[in-house]
Write a protein that holds these residues in place. Sequence first.
Motif, PDB file in Angstrom:
ATOM      1  N   LEU A  28       0.853  -1.192  -0.138  1.00 47.08           N
ATOM      2  CA  LEU A  28       0.122   0.315   0.120  1.00 47.08           C
ATOM      3  C   LEU A  28       0.598   1.120   0.314  1.00 47.08           C
ATOM      4  N   ILE A  29       0.610   1.727  -0.481  1.00 45.98           N
ATOM      5  CA  ILE A  29       1.421   3.210  -0.975  1.00 45.98           C
ATOM      6  C   ILE A  29       0.532   4.383  -0.759  1.00 45.98           C
ATOM      7  N   ASP A  30       1.122   5.310  -0.325  1.00 47.30           N
ATOM      8  CA  ASP A  30       0.520   6.811  -0.513  1.00 47.30           C
ATOM      9  C   ASP A  30       1.388   7.489   0.710  1.00 47.30           C
ATOM     10  N   GLU A  31       0.950   9.032   0.169  1.00 46.76           N
ATOM     11  CA  GLU A  31       1.974   9.723   0.844  1.00 46.76           C
ATOM     12  C   GLU A  31       1.581  10.601   2.466  1.00 46.76           C
ATOM     13  N   ASP A  32       0.406   9.950   3.052  1.00 44.56           N
ATOM     14  CA  ASP A  32       0.768  10.514   4.694  1.00 44.56           C
ATOM     15  C   ASP A  32       0.880   9.368   5.622  1.00 44.56           C
ATOM     16  N   GLU A  33       1.605   9.481   5.990  1.00 43.68           N
ATOM     17  CA  GLU A  33       1.837   8.539   6.912  1.00 43.68           C
ATOM     18  C   GLU A  33       0.933   8.135   8.181  1.00 43.68           C
ATOM     19  N   GLU A  34       0.394   9.377   8.088  1.00 44.98           N
ATOM     20  CA  GLU A  34      -0.547   8.333   9.253  1.00 44.98           C
ATOM     21  C   GLU A  34      -1.918   7.674   8.745  1.00 44.98           C
ATOM     22  N   ARG A  35      -2.235   7.969   7.441  1.00 50.52           N
ATOM     23  CA  ARG A  35      -3.407   6.857   6.899  1.00 50.52           C
ATOM     24  C   ARG A  35      -2.299   6.234   7.431  1.00 50.52           C
ATOM     25  N   LEU A  36      -1.491   5.856   6.643  1.00 53.85           N
ATOM     26  CA  LEU A  36      -0.542   4.144   6.532  1.00 53.85           C
ATOM     27  C   LEU A  36      -0.564   4.192   7.952  1.00 53.85           C
ATOM     28  N   ASN A  37      -0.312   4.338   9.329  1.00 52.30           N
ATOM     29  CA  ASN A  37      -0.427   4.136  10.177  1.00 52.30           C
ATOM     30  C   ASN A  37      -2.064   3.104  10.956  1.00 52.30           C
ATOM     31  N   ASN A  38      -2.515   4.111  10.650  1.00 52.63           N
ATOM     32  CA  ASN A  38      -4.004   3.350   9.960  1.00 52.63           C
ATOM     33  C   ASN A  38      -5.280   2.123   9.634  1.00 52.63           C
ATOM     34  N   VAL A  39      -4.232   2.153   8.768  1.00 49.35           N
ATOM     35  CA  VAL A  39      -4.051   0.837   8.587  1.00 49.35           C
ATOM     36  C   VAL A  39      -2.842  -0.712   8.629  1.00 49.35           C
ATOM     37  N   THR A  40      -1.890  -0.069   8.713  1.00 47.05           N
ATOM     38  CA  THR A  40      -1.466  -1.633   9.361  1.00 47.05           C
ATOM     39  C   THR A  40      -1.422  -2.136  10.268  1.00 47.05           C
ATOM     40  N   GLY A  41      -1.857  -1.471  11.242  1.00 49.60           N
ATOM     41  CA  GLY A  41      -1.925  -2.585  12.515  1.00 49.60           C
ATOM     42  C   GLY A  41      -3.805  -3.650  12.609  1.00 49.60           C
ATOM     43  N   ASP A  42      -4.169  -3.534  11.143  1.00 51.84           N
ATOM     44  CA  ASP A  42      -5.380  -3.919  11.102  1.00 51.84           C
ATOM     45  C   ASP A  42      -5.242  -5.284   9.560  1.00 51.84           C
ATOM     46  N   TYR A  43      -4.275  -4.912   9.211  1.00 52.67           N
ATOM     47  CA  TYR A  43      -4.399  -5.524   7.563  1.00 52.67           C
ATOM     48  C   TYR A  43      -3.068  -6.593   7.510  1.00 52.67           C
ATOM     49  N   ASP A  44      -2.077  -7.517   6.500  1.00 49.67           N
ATOM     50  CA  ASP A  44      -1.235  -7.974   6.693  1.00 49.67           C
ATOM     51  C   ASP A  44      -1.064  -7.674   5.667  1.00 49.67           C
ATOM     52  N   LEU A  45      -0.042  -6.175   5.352  1.00 52.31           N
ATOM     53  CA  LEU A  45       0.228  -5.766   4.329  1.00 52.31           C
ATOM     54  C   LEU A  45       1.653  -5.241   4.249  1.00 52.31           C
ATOM     55  N   MET A  46       2.745  -4.534   3.653  1.00 53.38           N
ATOM     56  CA  MET A  46       3.386  -3.695   3.431  1.00 53.38           C
ATOM     57  C   MET A  46       3.144  -2.447   3.317  1.00 53.38           C
ATOM     58  N   THR A  47       3.622  -1.225   3.553  1.00 48.67           N
ATOM     59  CA  THR A  47       3.348   0.222   2.775  1.00 48.67           C
ATOM     60  C   THR A  47       4.645   0.375   2.581  1.00 48.67           C
ATOM     61  N   VAL A  48       4.053   1.785   2.317  1.00 48.38           N
ATOM     62  CA  VAL A  48       5.350   2.900   1.286  1.00 48.38           C
ATOM     63  C   VAL A  48       5.049   3.739   1.428  1.00 48.38           C
ATOM     64  N   HIS A  49       5.684   4.849   2.218  1.00 48.29           N
ATOM     65  CA  HIS A  49       5.457   6.141   2.690  1.00 48.29           C
ATOM     66  C   HIS A  49       5.854   7.129   1.332  1.00 48.29           C
ATOM     67  N   ALA A  50       5.296   7.063   0.361  1.00 50.15           N
ATOM     68  CA  ALA A  50       6.011   8.021  -1.119  1.00 50.15           C
ATOM     69  C   ALA A  50       4.630   8.234  -1.750  1.00 50.15           C
ATOM     70  N   SER A  51       4.733   9.346  -2.928  1.00 53.84           N
ATOM     71  CA  SER A  51       3.779   9.480  -3.245  1.00 53.84           C
ATOM     72  C   SER A  51       3.743   8.686  -4.602  1.00 53.84           C
ATOM     73  N   PRO A  52       2.130   8.145  -4.609  1.00 51.71           N
ATOM     74  CA  PRO A  52       2.266   7.446  -6.435  1.00 51.71           C
ATOM     75  C   PRO A  52       2.540   8.041  -7.588  1.00 51.71           C
ATOM     76  N   SER A  53       3.093   8.596  -7.611  1.00 46.19           N
ATOM     77  CA  SER A  53       3.581   9.973  -8.659  1.00 46.19           C
ATOM     78  C   SER A  53       4.763   9.466  -9.016  1.00 46.19           C
ATOM     79  N   SER A  54       5.619   9.430  -8.048  1.00 45.43           N
ATOM     80  CA  SER A  54       7.586   8.940  -7.789  1.00 45.43           C
ATOM     81  C   SER A  54       7.483   7.278  -8.698  1.00 45.43           C
ATOM     82  N   VAL A  55       8.534   7.386  -9.479  1.00 49.23           N
ATOM     83  CA  VAL A  55       8.573   6.610 -10.219  1.00 49.23           C
ATOM     84  C   VAL A  55       9.623   5.726  -9.438  1.00 49.23           C
ATOM     85  N   LYS A  56      11.089   6.619  -8.642  1.00 50.24           N
ATOM     86  CA  LYS A  56      11.590   6.100  -7.103  1.00 50.24           C
ATOM     87  C   LYS A  56      10.369   5.110  -6.565  1.00 50.24           C
TER      88      LYS A  56
END
Length: 447
Positions: A28-56
Amino acid sequence: MKIIIAGAYAIGTHLAKLLSRNDQDIVLIDEDEERLNNVTGDYDLMTVHASPSSVKALKNAGTGNADLYIGVTPDENMNMNSCIMAKALGAKKTVAKVNNYEFMEPELKNLFGKVGIDSLIYPENLAAYDIVNGLKMSWVRQRWDVHNGALVMLGIKLRETCEILNEPLKDLCKPESPYHIVAVKRGDETIIPRGDDVLKIYDMAYFMTTRNYIPYIRKIVGKEHYVDVKNVMVMGGGNTAIRAVQMMPEYMNAKILEDDERRCEQINELIDTDKVMVINGDGRDIPLLIEEGVKNTQAFVALTGNAETNILACLTAKRLGVRKTIAMVENIDYVKMAESLDIGTIINKKAIAASHIYQMMLDSDVKNTRFLMTANADVAEFTAQEGSKVTKKKVYELGLPHGTTIGGLVRNGEGHLVSGGSQIEAGDIVVVFCHNINMSKIEKFFN
């Protein structure tokens, strides 16, 4: 299967919930760290704190090895651009959520495909389709057509007038019966029924049948006194409302209540004003509702952006005698409350859109799948492959996982109900109802 979701908003997080049940490799990619933190505790997934518009960021997320890339941020340009980049980096399939209906024109499909966008999702259109389906059958809470209507699943709230209460299902759903009850929602519990189970008042029962037996179902559940919908009041003039009134059949008339005068002017430019009347006013205003003929209205549809407003408006409409009410409830936390208040059909765009995307990650030949939020269950159409396990034994001998039932099948375009003694053949499109089951366990029977 590696799946990358761009956007930890409503659709993205709901989709992550559905997919994580199937042990998929989800990023799951998102540029807002707080939104990612709200998700990680509930689901089995990896998060990337970045903009989806970034090629890197896309490279770091492993987009080059992705089976499915999904862009579901609120920004349609970001969704589309990130899908183009993901495809160029090696993603096998891409899907983007858009807010502009013009992009859904069939002639544009090839154009988007050439630049790297395989599918587009317009949630308002999907929600509008469900709303109109509900209006066509005023006595049904949910309707799901299988294989262009060869089979139909109906979710029906049972009242005192139901003729089949308190009888064992083994006496009601015999092999020759024109319907099967594939699931029952009772309070907070979802039941995959067995022969000794009975239907009780206020249950939400899910019937699988064929089109020609719909009138019979209506009779036995005691809904013949429900009048058909001809006049509809719609509260809120957003895109979902516009798409819904445009999809309504010719025999329905609609009034849109919108409290923003400027938006009323825009709506008048978008719709056929001979068929739809636009009224500048608040749909919670009881004198206004009475003045506009709510007592001669068969359906009230609340589609504002505020869940509480929609729920209260539907309760008001019911008090004024409207039989069919539909509320858009975008806040998942309010869905159970809305159900407990018995306001009628609940529409949640994020759940509908997530269900639509959900089917893309299934490996076998799946024609359609739907997550039924009310019952916390999946319904899917699987095509039985040559030599697959389901074609080698009768249904009762298959050993399907607990919480699974087969509702029916489509063979050569014709719908058939399924009993324990039925034999599934290669090429059959089979409807499977699953509650708390990893969908990959069901796929193995059909591959």
